[in-house]
Design an enzyme around this catalytic site. Structure first.
Site, short mmCIF file in Angstrom:
data_model
loop_
_atom_site.label_atom_id
_atom_site.label_comp_id
_atom_site.label_asym_id
_atom_site.label_seq_id
_atom_site.Cartn_x
_atom_site.Cartn_y
_atom_site.Cartn_z
N GLY A 72 0.75 -1.44 0.32
CA GLY A 72 -0.17 -0.50 -0.25
C GLY A 72 1.02 0.69 -0.45
O GLY A 72 0.34 2.48 -0.61
N ASN A 152 -8.98 3.81 8.38
CA ASN A 152 -7.90 2.06 8.43
C ASN A 152 -8.60 2.20 9.99
O ASN A 152 -8.15 1.71 10.86
CB ASN A 152 -6.56 2.52 8.06
CG ASN A 152 -6.16 3.50 8.35
OD1 ASN A 152 -6.32 4.57 7.52
ND2 ASN A 152 -5.07 3.38 9.41
N GLN A 180 -7.37 -0.43 3.41
CA GLN A 180 -8.51 -0.95 4.16
C GLN A 180 -10.04 -1.92 3.38
O GLN A 180 -10.65 -2.30 3.85
CB GLN A 180 -8.55 -0.45 4.89
CG GLN A 180 -8.05 -0.23 5.59
CD GLN A 180 -7.38 -0.94 6.52
OE1 GLN A 180 -8.05 -1.87 7.27
NE2 GLN A 180 -5.76 -0.89 6.95
N SER A 200 -3.25 -3.50 -0.42
CA SER A 200 -2.10 -4.59 -0.18
C SER A 200 -2.54 -5.75 0.06
O SER A 200 -3.27 -6.09 0.57
CB SER A 200 -1.95 -3.47 0.86
OG SER A 200 -1.13 -4.31 1.99
N GLY A 201 -1.18 -6.42 -0.53
CA GLY A 201 -1.70 -8.16 -0.25
C GLY A 201 -2.53 -8.21 1.54
O GLY A 201 -2.81 -8.85 1.55
N THR A 238 13.01 -7.37 -9.92
CA THR A 238 12.16 -8.97 -11.07
C THR A 238 10.90 -9.13 -10.09
O THR A 238 11.04 -8.66 -8.60
CB THR A 238 13.57 -10.48 -10.53
OG1 THR A 238 14.35 -10.02 -11.18
CG2 THR A 238 12.77 -11.66 -10.87
N CYS A 327 0.04 0.83 11.55
CA CYS A 327 1.25 1.81 11.20
C CYS A 327 1.79 3.26 12.47
O CYS A 327 3.08 3.38 12.41
CB CYS A 327 1.08 2.75 9.66
SG CYS A 327 0.87 1.16 8.97
N1 PLP Z 1 -2.74 2.79 3.70
C1 PLP Z 1 -4.14 2.81 4.51
C2 PLP Z 1 -5.51 2.89 5.14
C3 PLP Z 1 -3.89 1.56 5.40
O1 PLP Z 1 -5.00 1.10 6.04
C4 PLP Z 1 -2.20 1.32 5.52
C5 PLP Z 1 -1.28 0.11 6.18
O2 PLP Z 1 -1.96 0.25 7.29
C6 PLP Z 1 -1.52 1.56 4.26
C7 PLP Z 1 -1.93 2.69 2.88
C8 PLP Z 1 -0.06 1.03 3.71
O3 PLP Z 1 -0.14 -0.25 2.91
P1 PLP Z 1 1.30 -1.60 3.72
O4 PLP Z 1 1.54 -1.58 4.70
O5 PLP Z 1 1.01 -2.16 2.82
O6 PLP Z 1 2.60 -0.39 3.25
#
Ligand code: PLP
Length: 383
Positions: A72, A152, A180, A200-201, A238, A327
């Protein structure tokens, strides 16, 4: 309870069943470089191709509009920096909101250093962007609007389709961070007027270190990572084949039963809300409109309790929740999102986020509510 009661699925998720075997196979047996032309690389090459197809089918876009990234944060950075670089001839104004993830917010701060003018829109008490304020913020030099599909921390779903309509009416590009939201709510990029979308996976039961950016054909992009010809020459290096393949498995796993999974999460979320609000005094749900919230995330304000203390005490019972955005965990700054919806610093410190997934059970919720009540009573008795 010996097993972990994992209620922090907005931070990350458990990998989908059968994925680890597939990952091991792609590392151990079919480890060829997908760019090599010999047959030995057919399996990894096919994995990349099939994953792109599965994701594009879900989003209702073309396969060549999906670019694999490391997750993400990279997708968000790439979207904003690339649009800034390619459209600065038209202008240097970007609109976003006050409740975006740091991946957007800090990219905007970085762009400010390069002379970009960023408008950070307010949200209402439920975390929703005001469409009139959005439209009146558009200037002649606005090149991009970036508003998240869903938040989030409190789970608020933004009016994406309407935002996209406004953006296009004014010939402005529209990016949405769907990290999310992807596979938690239906997303159709055409119907929702989206030009770029990040996912984001590891938020949807795939591996960490992988994700994607949808870019509508016709939108001008430049590489964030310079290198070889991978991803149409726009993202060198890669490919992380095992991680990319894990997204295909996770997408198939979740999407084939989308409605059933949605109903399950929604049911557990309501069950959790009713139980917490009925058994613990002085609790409030932040963004308390069920249909406005993701089925996976709910955020409680618990009067007089420090969220961080609750997280740590509950972890003694093998319960994982969060006191804010994953985060920003570790930092004791009150969450920008909670402040933006009108909470004071003190109130923002008294909030917890509980996020469920397809594999959460009613038994998990019962155990959690029981231990939450016990812990809140204990903490309150010390006051
Ligand atoms: N955007 C949102 C809304 C998120 O909740 C997060 C991670 O919590 C991210 C971006 C970042 O994603 P990643 O952990 O894959 O870098």
């Amino acid at each position: 309870m010996n097993r972990t009661i994992y209620l922090d699925n907005s931070a990350t998720t458990r990998i989908a069943p059968a994925t680890t075997n597939k990952i091991a196979m792609l590392m151990d047996e079919h480890y060829g470089n997908p760019s090599s032309i010999y047959d030995f690389s057919n399996v990894p090459r096919t994995e990349i191709h099939t994953t792109r197809k599965v994701i594009s089918d879900i989003l209702n876009c073309m396969q060549n509009e999906i670019y694999f990234t490391s997750g993400g944060t990279e997708s968000d950075n790439w979207a904003l920096k690339s649009i800034a670089e390619n459209y600065m001839d038209k202008g240097k104004h970007i609109i976003t909101s006050k409740i975006e993830h740091p991946a957007i917010k800090n990219t905007c701060k970085w762009l400010e250093k390069w002379g970009f003018d960023i408008t950070y829109l307010d949200v209402d008490e439920n975390g929703v962007v005001n469409l009139e304020q959005l439209e009146s913020s558009i200037q002649d030099d606005t090149i991009l609007i970036s508003i998240m599909t869903a938040n989030n921390e409190i789970g608020t779903i933004e009016p994406i389709k309407e935002i996209g309509e406004i953006a296009h009416k004014h010939c402005v590009l529209f990016h949405t961070d769907a990290v999310q939201a992807f596979l938690n709510i239906p997303i159709d990029v055409k119907e929702m007027n989206v030009d770029l979308l990040s996912a984001s996976g590891h938020k949807f039961h795939a591996s960490k270190g992988t994700g994607f950016l949808y870019v509508r054909n016709g939108v001008k992009m430049s590489p964030l990572i310079h290198g070889g010809r991978q991803e149409n020459g726009l993202r060198g290096g890669t490919e992380n084949v095992p991680a990319i393949a894990s997204m295909r498995i996770a997408c198939n796993y979740l999407y084939s039963d989308f409605q059933k999974n949605y109903d399950h999460k929604r049911y557990l979320q309501k069950y959790l809300k009713v139980n917490v609000c009925n058994t613990i005094k002085d609790v409030k749900v932040n963004c308390d409109i069920d249909d406005l919230r993701l089925p996976s995330v709910i955020n409680f304000y618990i009067k007089g309790i420090e969220g961080e203390s609750l997280v740590l005490l509950l972890s003694r019972y093998n319960i994982c929740i969060s006191s804010g955005s994953a985060c920003s965990a570790g930092s004791l700054n009150p969450s920008d999102t909670l402040k933006a919806i009108g909470l004071t610093d003190e109130e923002a410190h008294s909030c917890i986020r509980v996020s469920i997934s397809e594999i959460t059970t009613k038994e998990d919720i019962d155990y959690f509510v029981d231990k939450l009540k016990e812990t809140v009573e204990k903490l309150r008795s010390f006051r």
